[in-house]
Write an enzyme that holds these catalytic residues in place. Structure first.
Site, PDB file in Angstrom:
ATOM      1  NE  ARG A 155     -17.514  27.759 -40.475  1.00 52.75           N
ATOM      2  CZ  ARG A 155     -18.597  28.081 -39.760  1.00 52.75           C
ATOM      3  NH1 ARG A 155     -18.528  28.173 -38.449  1.00 52.75           N
ATOM      4  NH2 ARG A 155     -19.736  28.319 -40.365  1.00 52.75           N
ATOM      5  CE1 TYR A 215       7.288  31.490 -41.327  1.00 51.77           C
ATOM      6  CE2 TYR A 215       5.178  32.531 -40.939  1.00 51.77           C
ATOM      7  CZ  TYR A 215       6.058  31.899 -41.789  1.00 51.77           C
ATOM      8  OH  TYR A 215       5.705  31.685 -43.082  1.00 51.77           O
ATOM      9  CG  ASP A 223       6.662  28.232 -33.894  1.00 52.30           C
ATOM     10  OD1 ASP A 223       6.973  27.081 -34.276  1.00 52.30           O
ATOM     11  OD2 ASP A 223       6.220  29.101 -34.664  1.00 52.30           O
ATOM     12  CE  LYS A 278       6.874  26.154 -42.939  1.00 52.27           C
ATOM     13  NZ  LYS A 278       7.042  27.120 -41.877  1.00 52.27           N
TER      14      LYS A 278
HETATM   15  C1  LIG Z   1       6.549  28.252 -41.464  1.00 52.90           C
HETATM   16  C2  LIG Z   1       6.506  28.605 -40.051  1.00 52.90           C
HETATM   17  C3  LIG Z   1       5.331  29.120 -39.487  1.00 52.90           C
HETATM   18  C4  LIG Z   1       4.095  29.394 -40.318  1.00 52.90           C
HETATM   19  O1  LIG Z   1       3.509  28.239 -40.784  1.00 52.90           O
HETATM   20  P1  LIG Z   1       2.548  28.188 -42.088  1.00 52.90           P
HETATM   21  O2  LIG Z   1       2.141  26.779 -42.124  1.00 52.90           O
HETATM   22  O3  LIG Z   1       3.391  28.625 -43.245  1.00 52.90           O
HETATM   23  O4  LIG Z   1       1.433  29.146 -41.843  1.00 52.90           O
HETATM   24  C5  LIG Z   1       5.331  29.408 -38.148  1.00 52.90           C
HETATM   25  N1  LIG Z   1       6.422  29.217 -37.380  1.00 52.90           N
HETATM   26  C6  LIG Z   1       7.568  28.733 -37.885  1.00 52.90           C
HETATM   27  C7  LIG Z   1       8.753  28.548 -36.987  1.00 52.90           C
HETATM   28  C8  LIG Z   1       7.651  28.418 -39.231  1.00 52.90           C
HETATM   29  O5  LIG Z   1       8.804  27.955 -39.740  1.00 52.90           O
END
Ligand SMILES: *Cc1c(COP(=O)(O)O)cnc(C)c1O
Length: 388
Positions: free
Chosen positions: A52, A105, A178, A203
């Site tokens: 951790r 998101y 983001d 992603k």
């Molecule tokens: C999917 C997504 C998230 C969240 O990510 P996780 O890995 O599912 O927790 C945050 N921001 C955007 C733009 C996303 O497409």
């Protein structure tokens, strides 16, 4: 080194025991601690104590990401949401004000609309960050953070990172971006003046739809704070196995992004020609309302499209989905497979999107298939819906 080379080589550590070319997966939760009286930093993140505090595969991944994004430091966490929350929970305190993209998101939406105001006493303005004047007008004396998502999920709306960062700096406000939709390959918010960049690595960065992860990049000072709190004290660390998978996925990021973008452009152009398609938003299309800003700050347009059908019957949208065979109705994005999500009229998030989205729309994540096969899949489904 240039980007292709970085994606292949950066981060890897020499394996002195066996000479392995790839850093093995270190499945160990704890490490031997010196017994010679050397002081132990039990809550630190710079020595091997407990997984951790830090783990080897995580460090390999972070070193690669730093070079790709051009950042001083990086922290990887268990998911994109863990990464986003780590920014908010570390850098905001009771009484601070945040300005956030109203298209963001869903978990961020809920964090900022409900959880953080209620439980932490953070003040929030959810605004249309495509418009710099709206952001300027929302700044208060206690504004600590501007958080934008660009392109925004799921509408693909674009906010001007350089302009917003200038405004943020003038007012001594942190800017976090983001960057998930663009991927680190096509947009570099730090070089445009942002303080922090967040990705859902689930992603494009991983790209194979088989592991969750998130990362935050920025200055050593800002990231160190996040590491100490979010890893050691909140505990949202990434597993060595997921870090390994994501590091492996990154090797092909430049190849994948090129293919996603080329195919997305073809599919977006195809959809734009159809009389029964109400709108198509893809940052690469000249018709996208912020196409000029996209050209200024993105070096590629990625694989995300949003579109809607001209129909008064909700049923048609479902018949269309039901008749797609190659394309799956599923959440997430950036995978090898093309994915589509229908945001139906009853979706609780719709009121936060621009008005043209309120009758329901599709979010499309273009995969790595051939464009012709995807277009055929669409055409077959449209025929089954009697759309001409
Ligand atoms: C999917 C997504 C998230 C969240 O990510 P996780 O890995 O599912 O927790 C945050 N921001 C955007 C733009 C996303 O497409």
């Amino acid at each position: 080194m240039k980007i292709n080379t970085i994606c292949v080589h950066s981060g890897n550590k020499d394996d002195d025991t066996y000479g392995a070319l790839h850093t093995p997966i270190y499945l160990t939760s704890n490490y031997r601690i010196p017994t010679d009286g050397t002081p132990v930093d039990w809550s630190g993140v710079h020595s091997n104590i407990y997984a951790r505090n830090r783990n080897v595969n995580q460090s390999v991944l972070e070193d690669k990401l730093k070079e790709i994004e051009g950042a001083e430091d990086c922290v990887t966490l268990a998911s994109g949401v863990a990464a986003l929350h780590s920014v908010f929970a570390t850098h905001l305190k009771h009484g601070d004000h945040v300005i956030c993209s109203q298209v963001c998101y869903s978990a961020v939406n809920i964090l900022f609309r409900d959880i953080l105001p209620e439980q932490v006493g953070v003040e929030v303005s959810m605004v249309d960050t495509r418009d710099i004047e709206i952001i300027r007008a929302s700044i208060k004396s206690n504004t600590k953070l501007i958080h934008i998502e660009t392109p925004g999920n799921p509408t693909t709306g674009i906010s001007d990172i350089a302009e917003i960062s200038k405004l943020a700096k003038e007012n001594n406000i942190l800017l976090s971006v983001d960057n998930t939709f663009a991927s680190p390959l096509y947009q570099k918010p730090l070089s445009l003046g942002a303080d922090l960049v967040v990705h859902s690595m689930t992603k494009y960065i991983n790209g194979h739809g088989d592991a969750l992860g998130g990362c935050v990049l920025g200055s050593h000072e800002l990231i160190e704070d996040i590491k100490l709190k979010a890893m050691v004290n909140f505990g949202g660390i990434i597993s060595p196995f997921n870090a390994y998978l994501i590091n492996r996925g990154l090797v092909t990021l430049p190849l994948r992004m090129k293919q996603h973008s080329e195919t997305a452009m073809k599919v977006a152009e195809f959809l734009s020609t159809l009389p029964f398609v109400k709108f198509v938003y893809y940052p690469g299309l000249k018709s996208h309302p912020q196409h000029d800003i996209a050209c200024k700050q993105m070096t590629g347009f990625s694989g995300m499209i949003s579109f809607a059908l001209h129909t008064t019957e909700e049923k048609v949208n479902y018949t269309f989905l039901d008749n797609l065979s190659l394309i799956s109705h599923a959440v997430s994005l950036g995978d090898g497979e093309t994915l589509i999500v229908y945001n139906d009229k009853s979706s609780e998030k719709l009121p936060y999107y621009p008005i043209e989205f309120h009758d329901g729309f599709f979010r499309l994540s273009i995969g790595l298939e051939d464009a012709d096969d995807l277009i055929n899949d669409f055409n077959n489904a449209f025929i089954k819906c009697n759309l001409k």
